[in-house]
Motif scaffolding. Structure first.
Motif, PDB file in Angstrom:
ATOM      1  N   VAL A 340       3.361 -45.199  37.666  1.00 46.87           N
ATOM      2  CA  VAL A 340       3.177 -46.520  38.273  1.00 46.87           C
ATOM      3  C   VAL A 340       3.616 -46.400  39.729  1.00 46.87           C
ATOM      4  O   VAL A 340       4.768 -46.063  40.008  1.00 46.87           O
ATOM      5  CB  VAL A 340       4.030 -47.597  37.553  1.00 46.87           C
ATOM      6  CG1 VAL A 340       3.834 -48.952  38.205  1.00 46.87           C
ATOM      7  CG2 VAL A 340       3.662 -47.662  36.077  1.00 46.87           C
ATOM      8  N   VAL A 341       2.664 -46.625  40.621  1.00 46.51           N
ATOM      9  CA  VAL A 341       2.971 -46.494  42.045  1.00 46.51           C
ATOM     10  C   VAL A 341       3.563 -47.806  42.543  1.00 46.51           C
ATOM     11  O   VAL A 341       2.958 -48.875  42.365  1.00 46.51           O
ATOM     12  CB  VAL A 341       1.710 -46.135  42.863  1.00 46.51           C
ATOM     13  CG1 VAL A 341       2.069 -45.888  44.319  1.00 46.51           C
ATOM     14  CG2 VAL A 341       1.008 -44.926  42.265  1.00 46.51           C
ATOM     15  N   PHE A 342       4.730 -47.722  43.162  1.00 43.23           N
ATOM     16  CA  PHE A 342       5.417 -48.919  43.666  1.00 43.23           C
ATOM     17  C   PHE A 342       5.326 -49.004  45.181  1.00 43.23           C
ATOM     18  O   PHE A 342       5.190 -47.992  45.867  1.00 43.23           O
ATOM     19  CB  PHE A 342       6.889 -48.901  43.242  1.00 43.23           C
ATOM     20  CG  PHE A 342       7.075 -49.437  41.855  1.00 43.23           C
ATOM     21  CD1 PHE A 342       7.340 -50.773  41.643  1.00 43.23           C
ATOM     22  CD2 PHE A 342       6.924 -48.609  40.754  1.00 43.23           C
ATOM     23  CE1 PHE A 342       7.467 -51.292  40.372  1.00 43.23           C
ATOM     24  CE2 PHE A 342       7.049 -49.103  39.474  1.00 43.23           C
ATOM     25  CZ  PHE A 342       7.321 -50.447  39.281  1.00 43.23           C
ATOM     26  N   GLU A 365       8.778 -40.268  45.549  1.00 42.06           N
ATOM     27  CA  GLU A 365       9.539 -41.438  45.985  1.00 42.06           C
ATOM     28  C   GLU A 365       9.068 -42.761  45.414  1.00 42.06           C
ATOM     29  O   GLU A 365       9.862 -43.646  45.101  1.00 42.06           O
ATOM     30  CB  GLU A 365       9.498 -41.537  47.511  1.00 42.06           C
ATOM     31  CG  GLU A 365      10.644 -40.779  48.123  1.00 42.06           C
ATOM     32  CD  GLU A 365      10.643 -40.810  49.617  1.00 42.06           C
ATOM     33  OE1 GLU A 365      10.184 -41.820  50.196  1.00 42.06           O
ATOM     34  OE2 GLU A 365      11.101 -39.815  50.197  1.00 42.06           O
ATOM     35  N   ASN A 366       7.749 -42.906  45.284  1.00 43.63           N
ATOM     36  CA  ASN A 366       7.209 -44.222  44.933  1.00 43.63           C
ATOM     37  C   ASN A 366       6.616 -44.325  43.535  1.00 43.63           C
ATOM     38  O   ASN A 366       6.074 -45.361  43.176  1.00 43.63           O
ATOM     39  CB  ASN A 366       6.115 -44.616  45.947  1.00 43.63           C
ATOM     40  CG  ASN A 366       6.655 -44.566  47.348  1.00 43.63           C
ATOM     41  OD1 ASN A 366       6.304 -43.675  48.113  1.00 43.63           O
ATOM     42  ND2 ASN A 366       7.545 -45.486  47.668  1.00 43.63           N
ATOM     43  N   VAL A 367       6.685 -43.244  42.801  1.00 41.90           N
ATOM     44  CA  VAL A 367       6.017 -43.264  41.489  1.00 41.90           C
ATOM     45  C   VAL A 367       7.042 -43.270  40.350  1.00 41.90           C
ATOM     46  O   VAL A 367       7.914 -42.407  40.268  1.00 41.90           O
ATOM     47  CB  VAL A 367       5.063 -42.053  41.327  1.00 41.90           C
ATOM     48  CG1 VAL A 367       4.336 -42.114  39.987  1.00 41.90           C
ATOM     49  CG2 VAL A 367       4.055 -42.009  42.473  1.00 41.90           C
ATOM     50  N   LEU A 368       6.897 -44.293  39.504  1.00 38.80           N
ATOM     51  CA  LEU A 368       7.688 -44.372  38.278  1.00 38.80           C
ATOM     52  C   LEU A 368       6.918 -43.585  37.225  1.00 38.80           C
ATOM     53  O   LEU A 368       5.725 -43.814  37.034  1.00 38.80           O
ATOM     54  CB  LEU A 368       7.780 -45.841  37.849  1.00 38.80           C
ATOM     55  CG  LEU A 368       8.775 -46.200  36.766  1.00 38.80           C
ATOM     56  CD1 LEU A 368      10.193 -46.134  37.313  1.00 38.80           C
ATOM     57  CD2 LEU A 368       8.496 -47.613  36.238  1.00 38.80           C
ATOM     58  N   ARG A 369       7.599 -42.623  36.590  1.00 36.65           N
ATOM     59  CA  ARG A 369       6.903 -41.789  35.584  1.00 36.65           C
ATOM     60  C   ARG A 369       7.387 -42.203  34.196  1.00 36.65           C
ATOM     61  O   ARG A 369       8.577 -42.184  33.912  1.00 36.65           O
ATOM     62  CB  ARG A 369       7.180 -40.310  35.834  1.00 36.65           C
ATOM     63  CG  ARG A 369       6.367 -39.401  34.958  1.00 36.65           C
ATOM     64  CD  ARG A 369       6.427 -37.960  35.420  1.00 36.65           C
ATOM     65  NE  ARG A 369       7.662 -37.594  36.047  1.00 36.65           N
ATOM     66  CZ  ARG A 369       8.234 -36.399  35.923  1.00 36.65           C
ATOM     67  NH1 ARG A 369       7.681 -35.475  35.186  1.00 36.65           N
ATOM     68  NH2 ARG A 369       9.359 -36.119  36.542  1.00 36.65           N
TER      69      ARG A 369
END
Ligand SMILES: Cc1ncc(COP(=O)(O)O)c(C=O)c1O
Length: 400
Positions: A340-342, A365-369
């Motif tokens: 999920v890219v934040f 940095e911006n990706v929730l895995r």
């Protein structure tokens, strides 16, 4: 070490190679883990895509328990029944060839790299170069790190191993470049895991495979994170209409018991002879018992199909959240390997979820895995979505 002490890494006797979260885990079952204070957490990291059948899966536990009272280790100088059986099962379910066992993902890629070079040597190919891709991750040992397409991970470890060239992932331009490079093989992840959860484009992969065939390059897949059902098929390549020459596995192969492997086509596997490569522990009775039980369970219980369905369910729920919360820029992935890219820092989200007793990872940095066990229930996924929704609502950046 208590939770409080664990927070102060400088008081630990363990080297500070991981930015550890301030909890100490002592027990796991299914999709949950417990800390030393008996606090329960929903674990959607699966030990970084490893405990794919959940924690302490009964079937694997029982097989390991039986093996524990028989034989732990005997070296590869003798035949090991569970090793033979696991190799046979892996080949039956992938492509015809032979298997080499080791203890981790990086070791599997070391074996793969050595095998590709040996195969080139035997077949009179001058170039020993292996093409890999930017943002890839292939492990932390020197050759695997040199294959990895992330300079930030390589910094300070020069001289790296020679013979790797990193091309742009998912780029047709890069494929044109590949046509003119003298190399012996190509190595890629079909979903770049650590590098940001980037699925490979299907047409691009087909074109890449065509070039490999035409130019006599080994097509080698790192399925260490994607393999054993994670992406919705037993191996990710089965969704790409290709068959590799060599494939590396680890992580989900042992349900948390350390094991790695490479599978190579018969023609390529012949390049290794007694003495070419080895590993004291590789494929030992305990590790291959864990591997055999895991793969058998995944196949018999149709766990990959379950991962496909659950992956769709989780992705849909995440896309619904995306409509509600501006912080979410994109939902991507394959099966139950989801990113999920934040807008902002993914680590912030991880920390907020941790405070609500939910464990997830980042990928850059911006990706929730998000890596749930493949055996997770829809209720557990709903609990995750509900908690993530609360975290996003608290940040109160609701769209509209
Ligand atoms: C695609 C891929 N290759 C290789 C590795 C390295 O595996 P290990 O940490 O078991 O050495 C990893 C680990 O994250 C991985 O995701």
């Amino acid at each position: 070490m208590s939770n409080q002490l664990a927070m102060k890494t400088n008081q630990s006797s363990v080297m500070n190679t991981y930015a550890r979260f301030p909890i100490t885990l002592v027990k796991g079952k299914g999709s949950f883990v417990w800390d030393e204070n008996n606090e329960q957490y929903l674990d959607f990291t699966s030990g970084i895509a490893t405990c794919s059948l959940g924690h302490v899966p009964e079937f694997v536990h029982d097989k390991l328990q039986e093996q524990l009272s028989l034989l732990w280790h005997c070296s590869n100088l003798y035949h090991i029944p569970s090793q033979e059986k696991l190799a046979k099962l892996l080949i039956e379910k992938s492509f015809d060839g032979q298997v080499f066992f080791c203890n981790s993902g990086a070791e599997a890629n070391e074996a793969l790299i050595k095998l590709a070079r040996q195969h080139a040597e035997i077949n009179g190919k001058v170039s020993r170069k292996i093409i890999t891709f930017k943002h890839s991750f292939h492990g932390r040992t020197l050759a695997a790190l040199s294959a990895t397409g992330q300079e930030k991970l390589q910094k300070g470890f020069a001289p790296l191993v020679e013979g790797f060239q990193h091309l742009e992932f998912n780029s047709f331009e890069a494929l044109k470049e590949l046509e003119s490079i003298d190399a012996c093989g190509v190595l890629l992840e079909l979903v770049q895991g650590e590098g940001g959860v980037n699925p490979a484009n299907k047409e691009w992969v087909l074109e890449l495979a065509k070039i490999c065939k035409k130019n006599n390059l080994l097509l080698m897949l790192d399925e260490i994170q994607t393999g054993i059902g994670r992406t919705g098929t037993l191996f990710a390549y089965q969704q790409y209409n290709i068959v590799p020459d060599v494939m590396s596995l680890a992580k989900g192969l042992g349900s948390g018991f350390p094991i790695g492997a490479i599978i190579a086509s018969n023609e390529v596997a012949q390049s290794f002879k007694p003495g070419s490569h080895g590993s004291t522990f590789g494929g030992n009775p305990l590790a291959t018992t864990a591997g055999l039980a895991t793969v058998q369970y995944v196949v018999d219980q149709e766990i990959a199909q379950q991962a496909h369905k659950l992956g769709n369910y989780l992705s849909e729920k995440l896309k619904e959240l995306q409509k509600e919360y501006a912080q979410i820029k994109q939902v991507k992935g394959l099966g139950l390997l989801i990113g999920v890219v934040f807008e902002g820092s993914a680590l912030d989200v991880v920390k907020k979820l941790l405070a609500k007793k939910v464990l997830v990872l980042t990928a850059g940095e911006n990706v929730l895995r998000i890596l749930p066990p493949l055996t997770a229930s829809t209720e557990e996924i709903d609990l995750f979505i509900q908690t993530l929704g609360q975290v996003l609502a608290e940040e109160s950046l609701i769209v509209g």
